[in-house]
Design a protein around this motif. Structure first.
Motif, short mmCIF file in Angstrom:
data_model
loop_
_atom_site.label_atom_id
_atom_site.label_comp_id
_atom_site.label_asym_id
_atom_site.label_seq_id
_atom_site.Cartn_x
_atom_site.Cartn_y
_atom_site.Cartn_z
N LEU A 1 2.28 7.10 -2.03
CA LEU A 1 2.61 8.33 -1.33
C LEU A 1 2.86 8.08 0.16
N LEU A 2 2.05 7.18 0.74
CA LEU A 2 2.23 6.84 2.16
C LEU A 2 3.61 6.22 2.39
N GLY A 3 3.99 5.27 1.53
CA GLY A 3 5.30 4.66 1.66
C GLY A 3 6.42 5.66 1.44
N LEU A 4 6.24 6.54 0.46
CA LEU A 4 7.24 7.57 0.17
C LEU A 4 7.42 8.50 1.38
N LEU A 5 6.30 8.93 1.96
CA LEU A 5 6.35 9.81 3.13
C LEU A 5 7.00 9.09 4.32
N ALA A 6 6.63 7.83 4.54
CA ALA A 6 7.21 7.07 5.64
C ALA A 6 8.72 6.94 5.48
N GLY A 7 9.16 6.74 4.25
CA GLY A 7 10.60 6.63 4.01
C GLY A 7 11.31 7.95 4.20
N ILE A 8 10.68 9.04 3.77
CA ILE A 8 11.31 10.37 3.88
C ILE A 8 11.50 10.76 5.35
N VAL A 9 10.49 10.47 6.20
CA VAL A 9 10.59 10.83 7.62
C VAL A 9 11.34 9.78 8.43
N THR B 1 8.36 -1.08 7.80
CA THR B 1 9.04 -1.94 6.83
C THR B 1 8.09 -3.07 6.42
N ILE B 2 8.30 -3.55 5.21
CA ILE B 2 7.60 -4.75 4.75
C ILE B 2 8.66 -5.82 4.56
N PRO B 3 8.56 -6.94 5.28
CA PRO B 3 9.59 -7.99 5.18
C PRO B 3 9.82 -8.41 3.73
N LYS B 4 11.06 -8.73 3.39
CA LYS B 4 11.40 -9.09 2.02
C LYS B 4 10.56 -10.26 1.53
N ALA B 5 10.31 -11.22 2.39
CA ALA B 5 9.51 -12.38 1.99
C ALA B 5 8.09 -11.93 1.61
N ALA B 6 7.54 -10.99 2.40
CA ALA B 6 6.20 -10.48 2.10
C ALA B 6 6.20 -9.71 0.79
N LEU C 1 -1.99 -4.66 -5.13
CA LEU C 1 -1.33 -3.53 -5.77
C LEU C 1 -1.05 -2.42 -4.76
N ALA C 2 -2.00 -2.15 -3.87
CA ALA C 2 -1.82 -1.10 -2.86
C ALA C 2 -0.63 -1.41 -1.96
N LEU C 3 -0.53 -2.66 -1.49
CA LEU C 3 0.57 -3.05 -0.61
C LEU C 3 1.90 -3.05 -1.38
N PHE C 4 1.87 -3.47 -2.64
CA PHE C 4 3.07 -3.44 -3.48
C PHE C 4 3.57 -2.00 -3.63
N LEU C 5 2.64 -1.07 -3.87
CA LEU C 5 3.02 0.33 -4.04
C LEU C 5 3.50 0.95 -2.73
N LEU C 6 2.98 0.48 -1.62
CA LEU C 6 3.48 0.93 -0.32
C LEU C 6 4.98 0.62 -0.20
N GLN C 7 5.35 -0.61 -0.57
CA GLN C 7 6.76 -0.99 -0.54
C GLN C 7 7.56 -0.20 -1.57
N MET C 8 7.00 0.04 -2.74
CA MET C 8 7.70 0.82 -3.75
C MET C 8 7.96 2.24 -3.27
N GLY C 9 7.02 2.80 -2.53
CA GLY C 9 7.22 4.13 -1.95
C GLY C 9 8.38 4.13 -0.97
N LEU C 10 8.44 3.12 -0.11
CA LEU C 10 9.55 3.00 0.84
C LEU C 10 10.89 2.85 0.12
#
Length: 312
Positions: A10-18, A23-28, A199-208
């Motif tokens: 949800l945090l990543g989704l919100l960050a992307g919406i606003v 960003t999370i680097p592609k390598a990360a 998993l939390a960091l992965f989902l952050l990127q998925m939200g973005l």
């Protein structure tokens, strides 16, 4: 309250919406996805340690059959109701017959947080559903195009079986089953302990990524968007039915239900680009990652759990 890892999505989704500059680097991101899939494989392999037996074969065959039947069921719906081209219909059918490792990880975390009994073989469900779905969808497209299915299958076996997700999941499972929790503790303890954090960091990127996919929402594809919201529940009922017939424990039943409801956004796109170059992969990603993945992660998995409780 949702599981804490879901809040990172949800945090990543919100960050992307606003339109945040988060960003999370592609390598990360690549590192996170590799760690996540390897950890899932190891977790499954350690559960299999000392528990391998022939009775697993009918169960895994049933799961593989489910993966192959989903594209068969979805292809005519996508052609006639969603009104997509044969190439796009086959591509999206493959995505929905295939599975999402991210959805599996969230479902696994959900089951573990509630101490639900989970069969040792659930990690193998990922691999068993991936390949049949992709192969059946390709065969359906080639048949519609009037070509031999074998023409498209050249190279696809290699593409699918050597996909990084399959390699890490299957390889991790083999290593975990060989060494078990005790002998593999030097490596596995670190990965197991970090599972929820990764998993939390992965989902952050998925939200973005989901927010980026949905900006702007292409309302002119309303038929596809409706499909992406309705199909998961229908497919979940198919997975739940198979799980009930197999007599799976509650945790395994819920995870299989969530997997059946999920859609791939890693293995299937790579395979479809090679096998059906005419397909618009963007449409498949819009449906699978933009709508189905958020639906499953935010509300779907708890619903599937309640359905399993009700019908079991």
């Amino acid at each position: 309250m949702p599981d804490i890892v879901v809040m990172f999505f949800l945090l990543g989704l919100l960050a992307g919406i606003v339109k945040s500059d988060l960003t999370i680097p592609k390598a990360a991101y690549d590192t996170l996805s590799l760690l996540l899939m390897l950890t899932i494989g190891l977790k499954g392999g350690m559960s299999l340690y000392g528990n391998l037996h022939w009775s697993l074969i009918p169960e895994l065959l049933a799961v593989a059959t489910l993966g192959g039947l989903i594209p068969l069921a979805l292809m005519p719906i996508l052609r006639r109701l969603v009104r997509l081209s044969p190439a796009d219909s086959a591509s999206i059918a493959a995505h929905y017959g295939s599975v999402s490792a991210g959805t599996f990880a969230v479902a696994l975390a959900f089951a573990e947080s509630r101490a639900l009994p989970i069969g040792a073989e659930v990690t193998l469900y990922l691999v068993m559903m991936e390949l049949p779905a992709i192969m059946v969808a390709i065969a359906l497209y080639r048949r519609h195009a009037g070509k031999e299915a074998s023409e498209a299958l050249q190279g696809i076996w290699h593409e699918t079986l050597t996909n990084r997700g399959v390699i890490l999941l299957a390889g991790g499972a083999v290593i975990g089953a060989m060494y078990g929790p005790a002998e593999g503790a030097n490596v596995t303890d670190l990965l197991m302990g970090a599972f929820h954090a990764v998993l939390a960091l992965f989902l952050l990127q998925m939200g973005l990524t989901a927010a980026e996919t949905l900006r702007p929402i292409p309302w002119f594809h309303w038929r596809l968007l409706t499909f992406a919201l309705v199909a998961p529940l229908c497919l979940a009922m198919a997975g739940l039915s198979v799980g009930l017939l197999l007599g799976l424990p509650m945790g395994s039943l819920m995870i299989l239900t969530a997997l059946a409801a999920s859609a791939s956004y890693i293995a299937a796109p790579a395979a479809m680009r090679t096998a059906i170059p005419q397909a618009n992969i963007g449409l498949a990603m819009l449906a699978s990652l933009g709508f189905t993945f958020p639906l499953n992660v935010l509300v779907g998995i708890p619903i599937y759990y309640q359905l399993a409780l009700l019908l079991r």
